[in-house]
Design a protein around this motif. Sequence first.
Motif, short mmCIF file in Angstrom:
data_model
loop_
_atom_site.label_atom_id
_atom_site.label_comp_id
_atom_site.label_asym_id
_atom_site.label_seq_id
_atom_site.Cartn_x
_atom_site.Cartn_y
_atom_site.Cartn_z
N ARG A 1 0.85 -1.30 0.04
CA ARG A 1 -0.13 0.08 -0.15
C ARG A 1 0.97 1.15 0.17
O ARG A 1 0.58 2.47 -0.90
N ASP B 1 -4.91 4.24 -4.31
CA ASP B 1 -6.26 3.42 -3.97
C ASP B 1 -6.92 2.89 -5.17
O ASP B 1 -7.62 1.82 -5.00
N GLN C 1 -7.97 -1.29 -5.14
CA GLN C 1 -9.09 -1.47 -5.16
C GLN C 1 -9.65 -2.49 -6.42
O GLN C 1 -10.66 -2.87 -6.29
N ASP C 2 -8.57 -2.47 -6.99
CA ASP C 2 -8.83 -3.55 -8.30
C ASP C 2 -9.07 -4.96 -7.72
O ASP C 2 -8.32 -5.42 -6.84
N ALA D 1 -6.93 -6.47 -4.62
CA ALA D 1 -7.51 -6.74 -3.47
C ALA D 1 -7.86 -8.23 -3.09
O ALA D 1 -7.27 -8.53 -1.79
#
Length: 583
Positions: free
Chosen positions: A62, A75, A79-80, A84
């Motif tokens: 991250r 982000d 969030q893909d 994820a």
Amino acid sequence: MKRLRLARTLVMVAATLLSACKGDVTLPPSQPPPPGEPPPPLVPEELPLRRLSAVQFQNTVRDVLTRALGAPEADAVLQDGAVASQLQSYPRDLRVSIPGESHGGFFRMDQGVQQGHIDIAYSLGLRVGELLGSNTSRRGLLLGSCATDASAANDEACLVDFISRFGRLALRRPLDADDVAFYREAVSEPPVSPLAVQKVVALLLTAPEFLYFVEHGQSDAAGTVTRLTAHELAARLSYHFWQTLPDELLTEAADSGALLTDAGYRQQVERLMGDARAHQALGEFFSQWFRLDDLEEFDRRVGDPIFDAFRGDFTPTRDTRERINGEVADLVAWLVSHEGTLQDVLTDRHAFARSADLAALYGVPRWDGTSQPPTFSEPQRSGLLTRIAFLATGSANTRPIIKGYRIRNALLCGSIPPPPADAMMTRVELSPELTTREVVERLTETQGSCPSCHRTRLNPLGFVTENFDALGRFRSTQRLFDNTGQQVGERPVRTDTVPAVVPGDTRSVSSAAEVTQLILDSGQYEECFARQYFRYTFARPENDASDEPVLEALRTAARSRQSLRTVLASVALRPEFQRKDFR
């Protein structure tokens, strides 16, 4: 010297990866010296190559992306769906305890390498590389204006610069010319093409120095013990206190050499310890020391007639356990920022209930996370032993044996022999006629070999909080239910007991506050803290001989009631934290 250490590191990485297909890594036992030769000097048995914990790995992915791309684009990548899922599927660490101890332990001590660690890191690196390389906007953020410049004159320099900058984040140190050449040679495509970016990103996110703490030490060191380099030291500090890679200020201190000075190093230790980013690691340490993760999920019992009758209008949710345990983390963070002590962790009476359900159980207003927290209104609620995290069981049964075991074995590091085989099959069930204490006394204090351990070491420490129910609510009587959930009676609870915190102590108490004072008087709490914090810091069991200087320093700092912030930071000021033994 550096080449020798590098060779050893590569051998360890190869052995680790090879062993993944067979399960966890097992290091060979140390060999005794040949006959007639003296034994080697006692030195800490350092782990030759530590891997990032699951939390550290996820945080690092991250933060590398955030530093490289900025928060909005990072982000979007995180969030893909595939990214994820891969981060979520990364193997969770197991709590590893010291040899001979079957309970407790720390996730950081899990150094096993599974096939999933390798497969997911590989797949994740490829997918993140694809998302960064194929998107024009992200490629521009990574490469700069040359990513979209029609001229190809600067493309080579652009790629080299990108390798240096992104590699510095991923590997947590500056890349030298050989490093850059290695990653450049892997790219056969045009330098600023989508595939070129994908390859570099994938390689760096699967490099051993991304997945492990690869430490060479200073090149001019004599012998096997050497102080870490500035960037290795920065990584140790950051992952210990923040669970992630060094920030820009820490990196600058490493770049300038200020981190290798006493004043510069101390300044960074104090800064990291005082930063809000230390909250996660502090909460993790105390949660695992106190075994808060053992608490059962409350919502699993909903629908059981006895539990439903017992809980009344309180309806637990999937988040209830996390909120209960989070209150202890908030307690610690509050004490660190308000000059509290280790002893205050036991005695502080502020409530840190952020949710309405937890506040209702305590009978206090919700805490907003910033203002002065409310104080417990019930005088019987005296501190840690009466916090819901120490009282709740996830059922209608208060389970005093388990409560007593956790205090004796986890909080005080007391050794408890394993139960006899026949006792393993005995369950303490709720009775429609007897209190839980009466059931436990009949089962464990009058039969077979149980009394010797239960009567003096386990039961008393659990009985003293029987004036709180299994949801942590204060009570003076215990409601009794039949199998259908109908209340059939009510009996007064007893909390009088002889806890014998110190063997042979026959003093009787009747409240958690009195037991807490006996614990503080004994010195065992601080002794246990020193051992547990050592294990958490160094990810290995302590050696009572070679590690005694560190243990004694932690004990002394804690017993002298230095601030919790000072005590927790002190381990990083020890020379043992700042060096490595390559024996």
